[in-house]
Enzyme design. Structure first.
Site, PDB file in Angstrom:
ATOM      1  N   PRO A   1       0.844  -1.158   0.076  1.00  0.00           N
ATOM      2  CG  PRO A   1      -0.115  -1.097   2.168  1.00  0.00           C
ATOM      3  CD  PRO A   1       0.652  -2.136   1.175  1.00  0.00           C
ATOM      4  CG  ASN A   2      -0.304   4.254   1.465  1.00  0.00           C
ATOM      5  OD1 ASN A   2      -1.334   4.701   0.844  1.00  0.00           O
ATOM      6  ND2 ASN A   2      -0.439   3.625   2.563  1.00  0.00           N
TER       7      ASN A   2
ATOM      8  NE  ARG B   1       3.955   6.689   1.392  1.00  0.00           N
ATOM      9  CZ  ARG B   1       4.238   5.475   1.866  1.00  0.00           C
ATOM     10  NH1 ARG B   1       4.721   4.473   1.071  1.00  0.00           N
ATOM     11  NH2 ARG B   1       4.119   5.071   3.388  1.00  0.00           N
TER      12      ARG B   1
ATOM     13  CE1 TYR C   1       8.904   4.827   2.751  1.00  0.00           C
ATOM     14  CE2 TYR C   1       7.241   6.721   3.147  1.00  0.00           C
ATOM     15  CZ  TYR C   1       7.726   5.663   3.530  1.00  0.00           C
ATOM     16  OH  TYR C   1       7.347   4.862   4.691  1.00  0.00           O
TER      17      TYR C   1
ATOM     18  CG  ASN D   1       8.418  -1.934   0.122  1.00  0.00           C
ATOM     19  OD1 ASN D   1       7.887  -2.307   1.186  1.00  0.00           O
ATOM     20  ND2 ASN D   1       8.926  -0.819  -0.236  1.00  0.00           N
TER      21      ASN D   1
ATOM     22  CB  ALA E   1       1.696   0.095   6.252  1.00  0.00           C
TER      23      ALA E   1
ATOM     24  CD  GLU F   1      11.132  -7.341   5.527  1.00  0.00           C
ATOM     25  OE1 GLU F   1      12.200  -7.986   6.293  1.00  0.00           O
ATOM     26  OE2 GLU F   1      10.380  -6.664   6.215  1.00  0.00           O
TER      27      GLU F   1
ATOM     28  CG  HIS G   1      11.126  -2.312   4.595  1.00  0.00           C
ATOM     29  ND1 HIS G   1       9.947  -2.193   4.252  1.00  0.00           N
ATOM     30  CD2 HIS G   1      11.595  -3.399   4.897  1.00  0.00           C
ATOM     31  CE1 HIS G   1       9.210  -3.267   4.818  1.00  0.00           C
ATOM     32  NE2 HIS G   1      10.339  -4.012   5.083  1.00  0.00           N
TER      33      HIS G   1
ATOM     34  NE  ARG H   1      10.091   5.952   8.661  1.00  0.00           N
ATOM     35  CZ  ARG H   1       8.760   5.690   7.663  1.00  0.00           C
ATOM     36  NH1 ARG H   1       9.050   4.879   6.876  1.00  0.00           N
ATOM     37  NH2 ARG H   1       7.922   6.594   7.894  1.00  0.00           N
TER      38      ARG H   1
HETATM   39  C1  DQA Z   1       8.169   0.972   3.695  1.00  0.00           C
HETATM   40  C2  DQA Z   1       8.478   1.153   5.225  1.00  0.00           C
HETATM   41  C3  DQA Z   1       6.974   0.893   5.908  1.00  0.00           C
HETATM   42  O1  DQA Z   1       7.245   1.128   7.133  1.00  0.00           O
HETATM   43  C4  DQA Z   1       5.934   2.027   5.489  1.00  0.00           C
HETATM   44  O2  DQA Z   1       4.717   1.659   5.942  1.00  0.00           O
HETATM   45  C5  DQA Z   1       5.731   2.033   3.814  1.00  0.00           C
HETATM   46  C6  DQA Z   1       7.066   1.861   3.161  1.00  0.00           C
HETATM   47  C7  DQA Z   1       9.486   1.477   2.797  1.00  0.00           C
HETATM   48  O3  DQA Z   1       9.631   0.962   1.747  1.00  0.00           O
HETATM   49  O4  DQA Z   1      10.305   1.953   3.603  1.00  0.00           O
HETATM   50  O5  DQA Z   1       4.981   2.347   3.277  1.00  0.00           O
HETATM   51  O6  DQA Z   1       7.945  -0.464   3.382  1.00  0.00           O
END
Ligand code: DQA
Length: 150
Positions: free
Chosen positions: A9-10, A17, A22, A73, A76, A97, A99, A106
């Site tokens: 998501p997002n 964002r 990011y 990835n 959240a 994985e 990120h 964080r």
């Molecule tokens: C994320 C880190 C997560 O905590 C966050 O909710 C994201 C992006 C990252 O790529 O740094 O949406 O996965």
């Protein structure tokens, strides 16, 4: 060798964002970067993004027999989803994985990753480059695996 690149998501809002966290490059730039790197290292990729946990679970399940590895990835859902952990365990495909930020540096609620337990490795805080590193790691791992099966 075919890799599934899955984004949660997002991540479709990259560039918009929280650019301080990011970066300013958008999602289509990320897709172009991944596609170009895949061609350079000689792997096939399919890149998908969903804001829905169940859709991500479906895609992980469907990857069985169709892909050799997954770059994930979960965004959240990293910090909440036992369903994604179970899906990765169930298909047994090598998964890395990724990120973009480093969640461990964080807010405290980001320090838990459920999927991590089923992943070969976690690449955190390397920006978009982390996806490329994950693809290389999977490629090396798959080559080693195929040699050991000879
Ligand atoms: C994320 C880190 C997560 O905590 C966050 O909710 C994201 C992006 C990252 O790529 O740094 O949406 O996965």
């Amino acid at each position: 060798m075919k890799l599934l690149i899955l984004n949660g998501p997002n991540l479709n809002l990259l560039g918009i964002r929280e650019p301080d966290v990011y970066g300013t490059q958008d999602y289509s730039y990320l897709c172009q970067l991944i596609t170009a790197h895949a061609a350079a290292i000689g792997v096939e990729v399919e890149i998908r993004q969903s804001n829905h946990e169940g859709v991500l679970v479906d895609w992980i399940q469907q990857a069985r027999g169709r892909f050799d590895g997954i770059v994930l990835n979960p965004a959240a859902y990293t910090h909440s989803s036992v369903a994604l952990l179970d899906a990765v365990k169930a298909v047994g495909l090598p998964t890395v994985e990724v990120h973009i930020s480093d969640p461990d540096q964080r807010e405290p609620f980001r320090r838990v990753s459920y999927v991590r337990a089923a992943c070969l490795a976690s690449i955190c805080g390397h920006g978009l480059q982390g996806y490329l590193e994950a693809m290389e790691l999977l490629k090396k791992n798959l080559i080693l695996q195929s040699r050991s099966e000879l």
